[in-house]
Design an enzyme around this catalytic site. Structure first.
Site, PDB file in Angstrom:
ATOM      1  N   ASP A 352      40.808  48.266  36.165  1.00 22.28           N
ATOM      2  CA  ASP A 352      40.426  46.860  36.086  1.00 22.28           C
ATOM      3  C   ASP A 352      40.525  46.184  37.460  1.00 22.28           C
ATOM      4  O   ASP A 352      41.336  46.581  38.297  1.00 22.28           O
ATOM      5  CB  ASP A 352      41.356  46.167  35.081  1.00 22.28           C
ATOM      6  CG  ASP A 352      40.957  44.756  34.764  1.00 22.28           C
ATOM      7  OD1 ASP A 352      39.832  44.557  34.299  1.00 22.28           O
ATOM      8  OD2 ASP A 352      41.784  43.850  34.971  1.00 22.28           O
ATOM      9  N   GLU A 381      36.227  48.700  38.552  1.00 25.59           N
ATOM     10  CA  GLU A 381      35.445  47.490  38.285  1.00 25.59           C
ATOM     11  C   GLU A 381      35.294  46.678  39.571  1.00 25.59           C
ATOM     12  O   GLU A 381      36.255  46.080  40.044  1.00 25.59           O
ATOM     13  CB  GLU A 381      36.123  46.635  37.212  1.00 25.59           C
ATOM     14  CG  GLU A 381      35.339  45.371  36.894  1.00 25.59           C
ATOM     15  CD  GLU A 381      36.160  44.315  36.162  1.00 25.59           C
ATOM     16  OE1 GLU A 381      35.556  43.505  35.439  1.00 25.59           O
ATOM     17  OE2 GLU A 381      37.398  44.295  36.332  1.00 25.59           O
TER      18      GLU A 381
END
Length: 640
Positions: A352, A381
């Site tokens: 993330d 990400e």
């Protein structure tokens, strides 16, 4: 009962070791006859023999543990160094495992004085498979993204945990907990497999003991504990095992950038720099959230202030920003990732908010994992629409600052936007399609385009059906196109049944709507098709055919890519490998149109028979093709 079973196993293991013909351990080591758990917290909970890096670091948390002297009496295992923290309640132990060490339990003694000694039983395990056998995901895969709280409730007994801060369950509250869990995913593995998916990426399943909105999983309060409302560690391991039995890998969503404000260590931080802006947090002063200027990682002209605010600002006020420049924090995060890879037999990690942590640390983190697991996969990400920023983070890219990320895959937000903008452009067909054409042309910037992850939507953005204004042909064009690109495709649960957030576009709670049929009493069941509209069934079947064809298509997995500039409201993409050619055609014309196929003669299809993978109709590639309606067409030279 579980503790008694664990105790019996430990005793059995220790007796086995003491009775071996090679009596090295029984002569030199203390024999463990009883499991001791005197210490409040020891992390990682266990470790393994056989890593390239033969040293690991234990975090020990207990009142005034810094006053103790730790020792281990187990052949092949030794404490190399003891580190005291700023808080007296922590010790960090550098533990060495020699090549001669054998798997088994041993005691760590913490001696305070002649009268006081605490003992903790620890275990190093034998690894279940070789490091090279941890196979990652690649362009042959299709990834199914799930928000577990909203997918299926397989065990209603764990819906509420009275020991946690958020004690309610309310399916009418978009930001409350709805009860979906690991068992719910396990019970519907057949559906996921039959749809044609080969990997599952679940949003985080670790505990979020936050007072509200704890369902999403990204505010972790213990990096080694499964959220009991999702299930147990054994449930998580069962998910991995049963998925693999069906040819489906498991990707774990991890967060190196932040934790939840209710994380156990926030009440007693080990070091003065364990989290960013720690002095302000401790003194209850205002905290700066991140400026979110991710380009500061690459910007040659970026001010130090902007770099600092991006890297050290908290992602949001409820998520303390971890300081990966602290070497003990760095070790903690790296070891946590490796622990989960081994424990769950993972095929990959999705990391993330990749650009937010310290970028040197992120290179070290990914490098440490790939060093131990050379065939593993990590996707980061990077929410950017600039291909230059996406390319920067991919391993092997020649960056001007010399940065090497060790990261195999990044996420293609740029191409996702190009697809949506192109299909929503209804005024000028070729102008719109050029956005897709030129977007794919940017692949020259990437080290390995086929290792980048493409997607129509995800848990943080409007559903693709919403983004495309409820237009079904456009939605099919978007999905079929990205599934034939040189990429790793990811689809969000419910995309196959046209789930949407029309009522409040972009609202996270609504984006993560319950999957119909995942709860007892649902009047619509998307797993069986009961109650779905004709359009929903049609989309579900459409994606099922494309995904299952894709499973065995060498051309889509590894083929050469050729595309032609948009012409008369159409765009042709070819994927070519020896023995197979796949043709993807986007047609934005509302009226029938005939296209001269001589434009595409360099592909070498003249006279060949191609099959429509949706309808099974055949077509001989000759002078022209008539496209009868707006939409997409996928043709293949493969007979079966």
């Amino acid at each position: 009962m579980k503790k008694l079973i664990h105790l019996a196993l430990i005793i059995l293991i220790s007796v086995s070791f003491s009775c071996q013909n090679n009596t090295e351990n029984s002569e030199v080591s203390e024999v463990v006859t009883e499991v001791k758990n005197d210490i409040e917290r020891v992390e990682p909970p266990n470790w393994w023999i056989g890593f390239k890096n033969n040293q690991f670091q234990l975090l020990v948390k207990h009142p005034n543990i810094s006053e103790a002297t730790p020792s281990i009496n187990y052949a092949g295992v030794s404490i190399e160094k003891v580190h005291k923290a700023d808080s007296p309640n922590y010790l960090f132990l550098d533990v060495n495992i020699s090549e001669s060490a054998k798997a088994g339990p041993f005691n760590i003694h913490f001696k305070f004085n002649e009268e006081k000694e605490l003992v903790q039983t620890y275990e190093i395990k034998a690894r279940q498979k070789e490091a090279t056998d941890f196979k990652g995901f690649d362009s042959s895969d299709a990834v199914f993204l799930i928000t577990p709280d909203r997918f299926a409730n397989g065990d209603t007994s764990n819906d509420i945990d009275e020991n946690l801060n958020e004690k309610t369950i309310n399916r009418q509250d978009d930001y409350g907990r709805h009860g979906g869990d690991i068992k719910g995913i396990i019970q519907h593995l057949d559906y996921i497999q039959e749809m044609g998916f080969t990997q599952i990426w679940s949003c985080p399943l670790l505990i979020n003991d936050m007072p509200q909105s704890s369902y999403h999983g990204y505010a972790m309060t213990d990096f080694y504990r499964v959220d009991p409302r999702f299930g147990t560690l054994e449930d998580y391991q069962e998910l991995s095992t049963k998925a693999k039995e069906k040819g489906i890998g498991l990707i774990m969503d991890q967060v190196a950038n932040h934790c939840g404000s209710e994380h156990w260590w926030m009440k007693d931080l080990p070091f003065k720099d364990w989290v960013n802006q720690q002095a302000s947090f401790v003194n209850k002063q205002p905290l700066n959230n991140s400026n979110h200027r991710r380009t500061a990682n690459q910007d040659l002209y970026a001010a130090n202030r902007d770099k600092k605010e991006m890297a050290e600002g908290w992602f949001v006020s409820a998520m303390p920003d971890l300081n990966q420049r602290n070497p003990f924090m760095a070790n903690y995060i790296i070891q946590n990732s490796i622990w989960w890879i081994e424990t769950l037999n993972l095929s990959g990690i999705r990391q993330d908010t990749y650009p937010y942590p310290d970028k040197t640390f992120m290179s070290n983190w990914a490098g440490a994992i790939m060093n131990e697991y050379p065939n593993f996969s990590i996707v980061g990400e990077e929410w950017s629409y600039n291909p230059l920023l996406i390319a920067y983070w991919q391993d092997g890219h020649k960056n001007k600052d010399g940065y090497q990320s060790n990261l195999k895959s990044t996420m293609d937000f740029a191409m996702q936007r190009h697809i949506v903008e192109a299909l929503n452009d209804a005024e000028q067909w070729d102008t719109g399609l050029v956005k897709i054409y030129e977007g794919l042309a940017n692949d020259f910037a990437y080290t390995s385009p086929k290792d980048i992850m493409i997607f129509p939507d995800n848990h943080d953005m409007s559903r693709i059906f919403t983004q495309l204004k409820g237009d079904i042909p456009n939605t099919k064009m978007a999905l079929s196109y990205l599934l034939t690109l040189p990429r790793i495709p990811q689809l969000y649960y419910g995309t196959e049944i046209l789930m949407n957030d029309f009522a409040k576009p972009g609202d996270h709670g609504l984006i993560r709507t319950d999957f119909p049929g995942g709860w007892e009493g649902d009047t619509v069941n998307a797993f069986t098709g009961e109650g779905l509209t004709d359009n929903q069934k049609d989309m579900q079947n459409y994606l099922k055919k494309v995904l299952n064809y894709r499973k065995t298509s060498a051309a889509i997995h590894d083929g050469k890519t050729i595309h032609f500039a948009p012409f008369m409201g159409t765009y042709f993409l070819f994927r070519v490998v020896e023995g197979e050619t796949v043709v993807h055609i986007i047609n934005k014309n509302n009226e029938p149109i005939t296209i001269d196929l001589k434009r595409y003669e360099e592909v070498g299809l003249n006279g060949k028979t191609l099959k429509n993978i949706i309808t099974d109709e055949t077509f001989v590639w000759q002078d022209s093709i008539q496209l009868k309606e707006r939409g997409s067409l996928i043709l293949t030279t493969k007979a079966n």
